[in-house]
Design a protein around this motif. Structure first.
Motif, short mmCIF file in Angstrom:
data_model
loop_
_atom_site.label_atom_id
_atom_site.label_comp_id
_atom_site.label_asym_id
_atom_site.label_seq_id
_atom_site.Cartn_x
_atom_site.Cartn_y
_atom_site.Cartn_z
N VAL A 1 -22.23 -19.54 30.57
CA VAL A 1 -23.61 -19.32 31.80
C VAL A 1 -25.10 -20.09 30.68
O VAL A 1 -25.82 -18.91 29.88
CB VAL A 1 -23.82 -18.49 32.93
CG1 VAL A 1 -25.30 -18.45 34.13
CG2 VAL A 1 -22.63 -17.59 33.76
N ALA B 1 -27.91 -19.72 36.83
CA ALA B 1 -26.53 -19.75 38.21
C ALA B 1 -27.13 -19.19 39.47
O ALA B 1 -27.05 -18.02 39.01
CB ALA B 1 -25.73 -18.45 37.51
N CYS C 1 -23.93 -19.04 40.79
CA CYS C 1 -23.58 -18.51 40.72
C CYS C 1 -22.06 -17.89 40.89
O CYS C 1 -21.37 -17.01 40.35
CB CYS C 1 -24.54 -16.80 41.62
SG CYS C 1 -24.54 -15.02 41.56
N ARG D 1 -17.44 -14.15 32.15
CA ARG D 1 -18.88 -14.63 32.32
C ARG D 1 -19.87 -14.17 31.22
O ARG D 1 -19.81 -12.87 30.83
CB ARG D 1 -19.84 -14.40 33.95
CG ARG D 1 -18.95 -14.96 34.96
CD ARG D 1 -19.41 -13.83 36.24
NE ARG D 1 -18.95 -13.44 35.78
CZ ARG D 1 -17.40 -12.85 36.36
NH1 ARG D 1 -16.62 -14.14 36.46
NH2 ARG D 1 -16.46 -11.86 36.18
N ALA E 1 -23.49 -15.06 29.19
CA ALA E 1 -24.13 -16.13 29.81
C ALA E 1 -25.53 -15.65 27.95
O ALA E 1 -25.03 -15.02 27.67
CB ALA E 1 -25.14 -14.20 30.51
N LYS F 1 -30.51 -16.53 34.56
CA LYS F 1 -31.03 -16.43 35.57
C LYS F 1 -30.05 -16.32 36.35
O LYS F 1 -29.54 -17.23 36.90
CB LYS F 1 -32.22 -17.30 35.75
CG LYS F 1 -33.42 -16.26 34.61
CD LYS F 1 -34.14 -15.99 35.23
CE LYS F 1 -35.57 -15.81 34.63
NZ LYS F 1 -35.54 -16.08 33.43
N PHE F 2 -29.28 -14.91 37.57
CA PHE F 2 -28.74 -15.59 38.46
C PHE F 2 -29.18 -14.60 39.64
O PHE F 2 -29.97 -14.17 39.92
CB PHE F 2 -27.80 -14.02 38.27
CG PHE F 2 -26.62 -14.35 36.90
CD1 PHE F 2 -25.55 -14.72 37.46
CD2 PHE F 2 -27.07 -14.69 35.14
CE1 PHE F 2 -24.44 -15.18 35.35
CE2 PHE F 2 -26.43 -14.69 34.74
CZ PHE F 2 -24.96 -14.85 34.33
N GLN G 1 -28.81 -15.13 44.38
CA GLN G 1 -27.99 -15.46 45.77
C GLN G 1 -29.07 -16.53 46.28
O GLN G 1 -29.29 -15.13 47.27
CB GLN G 1 -26.53 -14.96 46.22
CG GLN G 1 -25.68 -14.66 44.98
CD GLN G 1 -24.94 -16.27 44.94
OE1 GLN G 1 -23.65 -15.66 44.58
NE2 GLN G 1 -24.77 -16.53 46.21
N ALA H 1 -27.70 -8.56 35.36
CA ALA H 1 -26.24 -9.17 35.33
C ALA H 1 -25.41 -7.99 34.51
O ALA H 1 -24.34 -7.69 34.56
CB ALA H 1 -26.39 -10.45 35.06
#
Ligand code: COA
Length: 260
Positions: free
Chosen positions: A105, A109, A114, A123, A125, A130-131, A133, A174
């Motif tokens: 990542v 994301a 994500c 995963r 990173a 940056k994650f 939703q 994260a």
């Protein structure tokens, strides 16, 4: 290897590097990307030269900034459900790949990005990742498995917080939450991802595929994960690789696994 319009692929030492190549659109997942991810994962399943895969995004800024919002206009319920179903099918295929898939990542994301990262087995990173939703900012919920996989990975409380606030979190946060396995310097991202994947693919491939199946059995309704483990353990002991692994240990040498 097949040539793709929205993906770059590079096979080296048995590891397929898949780069989503829409940098000018933050590598957003339009219908073509989803269709091509479907096809490239079929290649991962079926091409014996491919031992494992890494998925990343083109450029320094974004892994994948979500589903392509420009394709959302004018959708009705049936079209929305069809879009979500298609994404589910492709991401489930990634998740159930018998060969390991790592998300490297490299930036944003978000949304479907994500969700794509969460469909991979591990995963890694970069520090600038940056994650989030952020779908609630658009009046929708995640449609590519995000409500389920985020809850599985980080637990209900934090998942609800991220899903309801739409907030972005940085790579270190994260990692603390268990959403990513490791955070590395941006310049090292692909090398570290490759090194982890190389270690995994040096193990008995059949056993790795059974690990994946057995772990995901935990999340499948109507399936008892413990029973699945017993069954798959039994299958493993019937393989030549089991004989080779145990013999090599006793003979104090490195095993030479064949994948069967
Ligand atoms: N779908 C379609 N296009 C997208 C996109 C998406 N999910 N994310 C970014 N883009 C496009 C932008 O529209 C812009 O296109 P343009 O140059 O033709 O105007 C281009 O990518 C660059 O994005 P921009 O917003 O200018 O970059 P930024 O650095 O200011 O912001 C983000 C980066 C990722 C924070 C921002 O693009 C963003 O919030 N994207 C949407 C994230 C999202 O809601 N994802 C969930 C979708 S369900």
């Amino acid at each position: 290897m097949t040539a793709y319009a929205t993906l770059l692929t590079e096979l080296s030492d048995g590891i397929l590097l898949i780069t989503i190549n829409r940098e000018e659109k933050m590598n957003a997942l339009n219908k073509t990307v989803i269709a091509e991810l479907d096809n490239v994962i079929d290649e991962v399943y079926n091409n014996p030269e491919i031992k494992g895969a890494i998925i990343t995004g083109k450029g320094a800024k974004s892994f994948v900034a979500g589903a392509d919002i420009s394709e959302f206009k004018g959708m009705d319920k049936a079209a929305g459900m069809a879009l979500a179903k298609r994404g589910h099918s492709v991401f489930n295929k990634i998740e159930m790949s018998p060969k390991p898939v790592i998300a490297a990542v490299n930036g944003f994301a978000l949304g479907g990005g994500c969700e794509l990262a969460m469909a991979c087995h591990l995963r890694i990173a970069s520090e600038n990742a940056k994650f989030g939703q952020p779908e609630v900012n658009l009046g929708i919920i995640p449609g590519y498995g995000g409500t389920q996989r985020l809850t599985q990975l980080i637990g209900k409380g934090k998942a609800l917080e991220l899903l309801m606030t739409g907030d972005m979190i940085d790579a270190n946060c994260a990692e603390r939450l268990g959403l990513v396995n490791d955070v590395v310097q941006t310049v090292e991202l692909l090398d570290v991802s490759r090194a982890i994947l190389k270690k995994i693919v040096s193990k008995a491939p059949y056993a790795i595929a059974q690990v994946i199946q057995s772990v995901y059995a935990h999340f499948k309704s109507g399936i008892d994960g413990f029973d699945t483990e017993i069954e798959l353990f039994g299958k493993c002991v019937e393989t030549k690789d089991f004989e080779e692994g145990t013999t090599a240990f006793l003979e104090k040498r490195k095993p030479n696994f064949k994948g069967a």
